[in-house]
Scaffold this motif. Structure first.
Motif, PDB file in Angstrom:
ATOM      1  N   UNK A  69      -7.027   8.195  21.176  1.00 20.56           N
ATOM      2  CA  UNK A  69      -5.535   8.266  20.735  1.00 20.56           C
ATOM      3  C   UNK A  69      -5.270   7.068  19.615  1.00 20.56           C
ATOM      4  N   UNK A  70      -5.748   5.901  19.597  1.00 20.58           N
ATOM      5  CA  UNK A  70      -5.434   4.882  18.731  1.00 20.58           C
ATOM      6  C   UNK A  70      -6.322   5.300  17.543  1.00 20.58           C
ATOM      7  N   UNK A  71      -7.452   5.893  17.390  1.00 14.50           N
ATOM      8  CA  UNK A  71      -7.969   6.392  16.209  1.00 14.50           C
ATOM      9  C   UNK A  71      -7.157   7.581  15.555  1.00 14.50           C
ATOM     10  N   UNK A  72      -6.823   8.482  16.369  1.00 17.65           N
ATOM     11  CA  UNK A  72      -6.122   9.439  15.828  1.00 17.65           C
ATOM     12  C   UNK A  72      -4.379   8.920  15.146  1.00 17.65           C
ATOM     13  N   UNK A  86      -8.954   5.774  -0.015  1.00 14.84           N
ATOM     14  CA  UNK A  86     -10.152   6.190   0.069  1.00 14.84           C
ATOM     15  C   UNK A  86     -10.809   6.170   1.452  1.00 14.84           C
ATOM     16  N   UNK A  87     -11.847   6.590   1.972  1.00 14.57           N
ATOM     17  CA  UNK A  87     -12.415   6.687   3.137  1.00 14.57           C
ATOM     18  C   UNK A  87     -12.533   5.475   3.696  1.00 14.57           C
ATOM     19  N   UNK A  88     -13.180   4.285   2.963  1.00 13.97           N
ATOM     20  CA  UNK A  88     -13.071   2.818   3.432  1.00 13.97           C
ATOM     21  C   UNK A  88     -12.125   2.479   4.041  1.00 13.97           C
ATOM     22  N   UNK A  93      -9.495   0.526   8.798  1.00 11.48           N
ATOM     23  CA  UNK A  93      -8.235   0.522   9.631  1.00 11.48           C
ATOM     24  C   UNK A  93      -8.387   1.167  11.052  1.00 11.48           C
ATOM     25  N   UNK A  94      -9.121   1.795  11.205  1.00 12.91           N
ATOM     26  CA  UNK A  94      -9.413   2.400  12.462  1.00 12.91           C
ATOM     27  C   UNK A  94     -10.233   1.514  13.193  1.00 12.91           C
ATOM     28  N   UNK A  95     -11.229   0.752  12.649  1.00 12.21           N
ATOM     29  CA  UNK A  95     -11.933  -0.365  13.258  1.00 12.21           C
ATOM     30  C   UNK A  95     -11.047  -1.476  13.674  1.00 12.21           C
ATOM     31  N   UNK A  96     -10.466  -1.904  12.836  1.00 15.54           N
ATOM     32  CA  UNK A  96      -9.521  -3.094  12.988  1.00 15.54           C
ATOM     33  C   UNK A  96      -8.873  -2.698  14.203  1.00 15.54           C
ATOM     34  N   UNK A 100      -8.607  -4.597  17.881  1.00 16.63           N
ATOM     35  CA  UNK A 100      -7.545  -5.579  18.635  1.00 16.63           C
ATOM     36  C   UNK A 100      -6.916  -5.052  19.562  1.00 16.63           C
ATOM     37  N   UNK A 101      -6.996  -3.625  19.735  1.00 22.12           N
ATOM     38  CA  UNK A 101      -6.465  -2.899  21.120  1.00 22.12           C
ATOM     39  C   UNK A 101      -7.314  -2.953  22.245  1.00 22.12           C
TER      40      UNK A 101
END
Length: 133
Positions: A69-72, A86-88, A93-96, A100-101
């Motif tokens: 859910x966090x990634x989506x 861009x993909x990066x 953003x998803x990794x951070x 953090x969560x």
């Protein structure tokens, strides 16, 4: 400490499922090393927080759902707020967000596991206080 009568509010505040008073975790979620530490028993009603050995292995499936859910949600927000960068940017953003969560995800997955599958029912004032054993 005031007793919480609602199971949902007690779950959200990460309280003991039996008395709704004792804390499920010993340290703050912001403690980077000890955010997952739980006492063996509730300090108020002495309810065991681990009903059986390996009980919280099942919480990894709940944590997986939280991570998905966090990634989506993060990907959706990046797409709409930054107009398909861009993909990066997505990956970063998803990794951070995931890192953090992680403490909240782990804590709530354990709390949900205990509330749903721990076999403990809310018993207001039916327990013997820890100091009077």
């Amino acid at each position: 400490m005031a007793t919480i009568d609602s199971n949902t509010l007690a779950l959200l505040q990460q309280r003991c499922p039996r008395c709704h008073e004792g804390q499920l975790f010993t340290h703050s979620a912001f403690n980077p090393v000890r955010f997952a530490e739980m006492p063996e028993r509730c300090p108020v009603c002495s309810q065991a927080y681990e009903p059986e050995p390996g009980f919280y292995w099942g919480a990894m499936f709940i944590s997986y759902a939280f991570s998905t859910a966090i990634m989506l949600v993060t990907g959706f927000l990046v797409y709409h707020l930054l107009h398909d960068p861009a993909v990066w940017v997505y990956v970063t953003s998803v990794a951070v967000a995931a890192v953090l969560l992680t403490p909240l995800s782990l804590r709530y997955s354990r709390t949900i596991m205990l509330y749903l599958f721990g076999g403990v029912q809310y018993q207001p004032r039916r327990y013997q206080p820890a100091g009077n054993r």
